[in-house]
Motif scaffolding. Structure first.
Motif, PDB file in Angstrom:
ATOM      1  N   GLU A  10       1.238 -10.273  -6.985  1.00 13.55           N
ATOM      2  CA  GLU A  10       1.804 -10.128  -8.323  1.00 13.55           C
ATOM      3  C   GLU A  10       1.051  -9.117  -9.179  1.00 13.55           C
ATOM      4  OE1 GLU A  10       2.481 -13.839 -10.372  1.00 13.55           O
ATOM      5  OE2 GLU A  10       3.422 -12.814 -12.070  1.00 13.55           O
ATOM      6  N   VAL A  11      -0.229  -8.889  -8.860  1.00 11.48           N
ATOM      7  CA  VAL A  11      -0.960  -7.884  -9.662  1.00 11.48           C
ATOM      8  C   VAL A  11      -0.339  -6.499  -9.488  1.00 11.48           C
ATOM      9  CG1 VAL A  11      -3.154  -9.156  -9.490  1.00 11.48           C
ATOM     10  CG2 VAL A  11      -2.690  -7.309  -7.883  1.00 11.48           C
ATOM     11  N   ILE A  12       0.267  -6.269  -8.328  1.00 13.09           N
ATOM     12  CA  ILE A  12       0.783  -4.918  -8.051  1.00 13.09           C
ATOM     13  C   ILE A  12       1.974  -4.605  -8.953  1.00 13.09           C
ATOM     14  CG2 ILE A  12       1.534  -3.310  -6.265  1.00 13.09           C
ATOM     15  CD1 ILE A  12       0.453  -5.331  -4.177  1.00 13.09           C
ATOM     16  N   VAL A  13       2.872  -5.567  -9.112  1.00  7.49           N
ATOM     17  CA  VAL A  13       4.092  -5.288  -9.902  1.00  7.49           C
ATOM     18  C   VAL A  13       3.736  -5.065 -11.369  1.00  7.49           C
ATOM     19  CG1 VAL A  13       4.762  -7.666 -10.484  1.00  7.49           C
ATOM     20  CG2 VAL A  13       6.522  -5.916 -10.100  1.00  7.49           C
ATOM     21  N   HIS A  14       2.670  -5.750 -11.847  1.00  7.13           N
ATOM     22  CA  HIS A  14       2.267  -5.516 -13.245  1.00  7.13           C
ATOM     23  C   HIS A  14       1.545  -4.180 -13.393  1.00  7.13           C
ATOM     24  CE1 HIS A  14       3.776  -9.421 -13.971  1.00  7.13           C
ATOM     25  NE2 HIS A  14       2.750 -10.098 -13.443  1.00  7.13           N
ATOM     26  N   LEU A  15       0.808  -3.784 -12.348  1.00  6.15           N
ATOM     27  CA  LEU A  15       0.181  -2.446 -12.384  1.00  6.15           C
ATOM     28  C   LEU A  15       1.248  -1.362 -12.453  1.00  6.15           C
ATOM     29  CD1 LEU A  15      -2.662  -2.770  -9.699  1.00  6.15           C
ATOM     30  CD2 LEU A  15      -3.012  -2.379 -12.161  1.00  6.15           C
ATOM     31  N   ILE A  16       2.289  -1.519 -11.652  1.00  8.43           N
ATOM     32  CA  ILE A  16       3.375  -0.525 -11.653  1.00  8.43           C
ATOM     33  C   ILE A  16       3.985  -0.438 -13.054  1.00  8.43           C
ATOM     34  CG2 ILE A  16       5.698  -0.033 -10.784  1.00  8.43           C
ATOM     35  CD1 ILE A  16       4.770  -1.310  -8.100  1.00  8.43           C
ATOM     36  N   ASP A  17       4.208  -1.628 -13.626  1.00 11.75           N
ATOM     37  CA  ASP A  17       4.775  -1.657 -14.988  1.00 11.75           C
ATOM     38  C   ASP A  17       3.863  -0.926 -15.959  1.00 11.75           C
ATOM     39  OD1 ASP A  17       4.820  -3.335 -17.768  1.00 11.75           O
ATOM     40  OD2 ASP A  17       6.825  -3.164 -16.884  1.00 11.75           O
ATOM     41  N   MET A  18       2.559  -1.175 -15.784  1.00  9.38           N
ATOM     42  CA  MET A  18       1.582  -0.578 -16.713  1.00  9.38           C
ATOM     43  C   MET A  18       1.550   0.942 -16.584  1.00  9.38           C
ATOM     44  SD  MET A  18      -2.351  -1.777 -17.242  1.00  9.38           S
ATOM     45  CE  MET A  18      -3.083  -1.068 -15.733  1.00  9.38           C
ATOM     46  N   TYR A  19       1.712   1.462 -15.363  1.00  7.65           N
ATOM     47  CA  TYR A  19       1.617   2.912 -15.127  1.00  7.65           C
ATOM     48  C   TYR A  19       2.960   3.615 -15.255  1.00  7.65           C
ATOM     49  CZ  TYR A  19      -3.151   2.154 -13.439  1.00  7.65           C
ATOM     50  OH  TYR A  19      -4.473   1.822 -13.352  1.00  7.65           O
ATOM     51  N   TYR A  20       4.045   2.854 -15.346  1.00  4.56           N
ATOM     52  CA  TYR A  20       5.354   3.512 -15.329  1.00  4.56           C
ATOM     53  C   TYR A  20       5.611   4.294 -16.629  1.00  4.56           C
ATOM     54  CZ  TYR A  20      10.370   4.232 -14.705  1.00  4.56           C
ATOM     55  OH  TYR A  20      11.612   4.790 -14.564  1.00  4.56           O
ATOM     56  N   ASP A  21       5.938   5.601 -16.417  1.00  2.00           N
ATOM     57  CA  ASP A  21       6.273   6.426 -17.598  1.00  2.00           C
ATOM     58  C   ASP A  21       7.551   7.203 -17.319  1.00  2.00           C
ATOM     59  OD1 ASP A  21       3.981   9.175 -16.742  1.00  2.00           O
ATOM     60  OD2 ASP A  21       5.660   8.206 -15.679  1.00  2.00           O
ATOM     61  N   GLY A  22       8.390   6.606 -16.447  1.00  2.00           N
ATOM     62  CA  GLY A  22       9.640   7.283 -16.105  1.00  2.00           C
ATOM     63  C   GLY A  22       9.624   7.845 -14.702  1.00  2.00           C
ATOM     64  N   ASP A  23       8.400   7.978 -14.102  1.00  2.00           N
ATOM     65  CA  ASP A  23       8.298   8.506 -12.734  1.00  2.00           C
ATOM     66  C   ASP A  23       7.863   7.366 -11.816  1.00  2.00           C
ATOM     67  OD1 ASP A  23       6.629  11.360 -11.166  1.00  2.00           O
ATOM     68  OD2 ASP A  23       7.466   9.519 -10.312  1.00  2.00           O
ATOM     69  N   MET A  24       8.810   6.827 -11.072  1.00  2.00           N
ATOM     70  CA  MET A  24       8.564   5.630 -10.243  1.00  2.00           C
ATOM     71  C   MET A  24       7.543   5.909  -9.151  1.00  2.00           C
ATOM     72  SD  MET A  24       9.240   2.501  -9.766  1.00  2.00           S
ATOM     73  CE  MET A  24       8.163   1.781  -8.546  1.00  2.00           C
ATOM     74  N   ARG A  25       7.683   7.066  -8.484  1.00  2.00           N
ATOM     75  CA  ARG A  25       6.774   7.358  -7.382  1.00  2.00           C
ATOM     76  C   ARG A  25       5.347   7.451  -7.887  1.00  2.00           C
ATOM     77  NH1 ARG A  25       3.429  10.120  -5.720  1.00  2.00           N
ATOM     78  NH2 ARG A  25       3.575  11.428  -7.561  1.00  2.00           N
ATOM     79  N   ALA A  33       2.126   5.175  -6.906  1.00  2.00           N
ATOM     80  CA  ALA A  33       0.909   5.796  -6.347  1.00  2.00           C
ATOM     81  C   ALA A  33      -0.315   5.426  -7.198  1.00  2.00           C
ATOM     82  CB  ALA A  33       1.074   7.311  -6.281  1.00  2.00           C
ATOM     83  N   LYS A  34      -0.154   5.418  -8.508  1.00  2.00           N
ATOM     84  CA  LYS A  34      -1.286   5.041  -9.379  1.00  2.00           C
ATOM     85  C   LYS A  34      -1.659   3.569  -9.156  1.00  2.00           C
ATOM     86  CE  LYS A  34      -0.381   8.360 -13.111  1.00  2.00           C
ATOM     87  NZ  LYS A  34       0.437   8.522 -14.333  1.00  2.00           N
ATOM     88  N   ALA A  35      -0.643   2.726  -9.057  1.00  2.00           N
ATOM     89  CA  ALA A  35      -0.925   1.302  -8.809  1.00  2.00           C
ATOM     90  C   ALA A  35      -1.627   1.146  -7.470  1.00  2.00           C
ATOM     91  CB  ALA A  35       0.374   0.504  -8.832  1.00  2.00           C
ATOM     92  N   ALA A  36      -1.132   1.861  -6.464  1.00  2.00           N
ATOM     93  CA  ALA A  36      -1.723   1.751  -5.115  1.00  2.00           C
ATOM     94  C   ALA A  36      -3.176   2.216  -5.120  1.00  2.00           C
ATOM     95  CB  ALA A  36      -0.908   2.574  -4.127  1.00  2.00           C
TER      96      ALA A  36
END
Ligand code: BG6
Length: 607
Positions: free
Chosen positions: A128-143, A147-150
């Motif tokens: 679950e930490v990963i999906v929140h990291l993605i949310d935190m880093y998302y600025d319109g560019d999903m990839r 990558a930032k979350a990873a």
């Protein structure tokens, strides 16, 4: 272990996802779920227990519309096997959904950081930490967000992600856990394993560590963590769905036992041309081999026991010391490994976490590494300096059979091949090559010579405990025979070096104690005979596995199983077959879940 699937295309995603998860059930799981995108909204349905619970809850997918989605079967590692902990996991605002196979080792610190950022958690999982990291880093560019979350993650992952902002796309990322892209027409897929893809497409792309995939119905884009496009080879799966189905047998395990003549032939025959063993896939030279002072073989489970069987041939033929190391031990033992060591790493799945870790540890210490693997494109296959595939075809049953015999077959060939390179084999070479070429037929003969095993199993299936005894190469096979019995029939079974009985174990022998005595090595058969007499004198009932011509053993035993005469160095490939069948029929008599034994997984991709 966990299995993940992803789909995007013009069909109903939910049905395809559930069908893919069905093909991954063998990996072992305790809950399942899907997340499907429909008109920029994600629907998540999860259920603990067997997959049919999820199918029922989604009306086999009919109640979940949408053309893109991800699915997951979970084998619990962090957090109990509950619905809350089942994947997929959603971001707090419902924009992102994620599935994950692997372990995030730094998830606790990430969880604290995210909670401090205002995120709340629904589950106990590391994922679950990963999906929140993605949310935190998302600025319109999903990839880029993925990558930032990873980049924040330590550990292993195969990820599948969907996002409401890009409704027809599915995203994947791979690090240390298997992930394969399936290329279709107007549709694209990803999955942990090709068995989930092969009914839709045979064109697959094996993702490697650090790679990301962005799939839409008509495009596949593979990039590195910086977004640089990587040009990947499309491989074609040669076997079809039937090969992954039961082919008329009651269980995958029986099918795979019966496939062994063909599987052993597939491992051996293509590598013998005009009487010479040829390993096109090996780069190690005679000079490099002469630089090797010791060989270490490492693996887990049956793969380890395959190494125990192959060790005798390699040591005998190469005259180089060979030591066996359990991968889970080797990785933490500060091993004496250097550039004079050849590490042979054995793995059917190529994804076993302990084996991967041991391989990395030994590579870091300078070892030359050679993998013996069945699954093409797997982590271990890619990590080792050289890789020899066993070409056993898909093995679905959790308890390996053809995976084991093809591993041993490859080790035998390596022993002859290296022995010849080192000039140690001399005039035995042609004889040994002939013996290798005869193995597939001898496996079939072994199956044909023992029609009464099912009846014999009736005699043993209520036993409190079973002893397997043998010496030298027979002992190596006894180890695998005992493991087969344990893992599918749940009877207590142990393998003992026959010479060790008098040092303690014989105290356990009581009236009617079943003892399975392996007597297929002419060099020490007399010694094992004396052990048979010892245990019988104390009331044991002995089932001997030997050659028909072995009168002394035949007259001493209470029951008999046979193998055709073969050189002792290569006996494990035939000798194990009656033990596989005995375990299978005992398990069947006990009504066990033979293809999916309790608590076991086909590949343990976590520590
Ligand atoms: C166990 C399997 O989980 O892992 C065994 O049940 C297998 O059959 C062992 O021998 C090692 O797996 P692999 O894929 O590394 O050979």
């Amino acid at each position: 272990m966990c299995g993940i699937v992803g789909y995007t295309g013009n069909k109903r995603a939910s049905g395809i996802l559930l069908g893919g998860l069905k093909q991954l059930e063998y990996r072992g799981y305790d809950s399942a779920g899907i997340a499907v995108m429909d008109q920029n909204k994600i629907t998540v349905v999860k259920a603990s227990g067997r997959l049919e619970n999820l199918c029922r809850r989604t009306n086999d997918g009919d109640s979940v519309p949408g053309g893109a989605g991800i699915g997951h079967t979970r084998w619990a590692t962090h957090g109990a096997p509950t619905e809350e902990n089942a994947h997929p996991h959603l971001s707090n605002d419902g924009r992102f959904a994620i599935v994950h196979n692997g372990i995030i080792e730094n998830y606790l610190s990430l969880r604290e950081e995210l909670i401090a950022e205002g995120y709340h958690f629904e589950s106990e999982t590391d994922t679950e930490v990963i999906v929140h990291l993605i949310d935190m880093y998302y600025d319109g560019d999903m990839r880029s967000a993925l990558a930032k979350a990873a980049s924040r993650l330590e550990g292993s992952y195969a990820l599948g992600v969907i996002c409401t902002e890009e409704p027809d796309k599915i995203y994947a990322a791979k690090e240390a856990s298997p992930l394969i892209v399936g290329a279709g027409i107007g549709e694209n897929f990803f999955a942990s394993d090709v068995t989930a893809l092969v009914s839709h497409t045979r064109n697959v792309i094996y993702l490697e560590d650090g790679e990301f995939a962005e799939l839409s119905p008509d495009s596949i884009r593979i990039t590195d963590c910086f977004g640089k496009v990587i040009d990947k080879k499309v491989s074609r799966i040669s076997w079809d769905v039937q090969a992954a189905e039961k082919g008329g047998y009651e269980h995958f395990m029986l099918k795979e036992i019966m496939e062994q003549p063909a599987a052993v032939s597939a491992a051996i025959s293509p590598r013998i041309k005009d009487g010479r063993i040829v390993f096109d896939e090996l780069s190690i030279t005679a000079e490099e081999l002469k630089h090797i002072h010791k060989i270490v073989i490492t693996a887990c489970g049956s793969a380890y026991y395959a190494g125990c069987a192959g060790k005798y041939a390699i040591e005998q033929l190469c005259r180089i010391p060979v030591t066996m190391e359990l991968a889970s031990e080797l990785r933490y033992s500060d091993p004496l490994i250097d550039d004079h060591t050849l590490l042979i790493v054995i793995s059917q799945s190529g994804e076993t976490a302990d084996t991967i870790a041991a391989l990395k540890e030994c590579k870091a210490r300078g070892a030359r590494t050679l993998a013996v693997v069945n699954v093409v494109g797997s982590a271990i296959a890619n990590l080792a300096d050289d890789c020899v595939y066993t070409w056993a075809g898909p093995e679905i049953a959790v308890a390996t059979t053809k995976g084991y015999t093809t591993q041993v077959s490859v080790l035998y060939m390596l022993g002859v091949y290296f022995g010849e390179l080192l000039g140690k084999v001399g005039d035995q070479y042609d004889y040994l090559v002939d013996e290798l070429l005869l193995l597939p037929r001898r496996v079939q003969e072994t199956i044909d010579m023992n029609p009464g095993i099912e009846a014999l199993a009736e005699k043993y299936h209520n036993s409190k405990a079973l002893f397997f005894i043998g010496r030298n190469t027979d002992y190596a096979t006894a180890l695998e025979g005992a493991l087969k019995m344990k893992e599918i029939s749940y009877l207590h079974a142990e393998a003992y070096a026959a010479g060790e009985l008098k040092h303690g174990t014989i105290a356990l022998i009581e009236e009617h104690q079943p003892v399975i005595a392996l007597c297929c090595n002419p060099l020490i058969m007399e010694k094992t005979l004396s052990n048979i007499v010892e245990v019988k004198a104390r009331g044991a009932e002995v089932l001997a596995l030997t050659f028909r011509s072995n009168d002394k053993i035949v007259s001493s035993a209470d029951d008999l199983l046979f193998i055709p005469k073969t050189t002792a160095l290569f006996s494990a490939v035939t000798e194990v077959v009656p033990l596989q069948l005995l375990a299978y029929y005992v398990a069947k008599a006990n009504g066990c879940d033979i293809d999916k034994p309790k608590n076991l997984a086909k590949s343990v991709t976590v520590e």
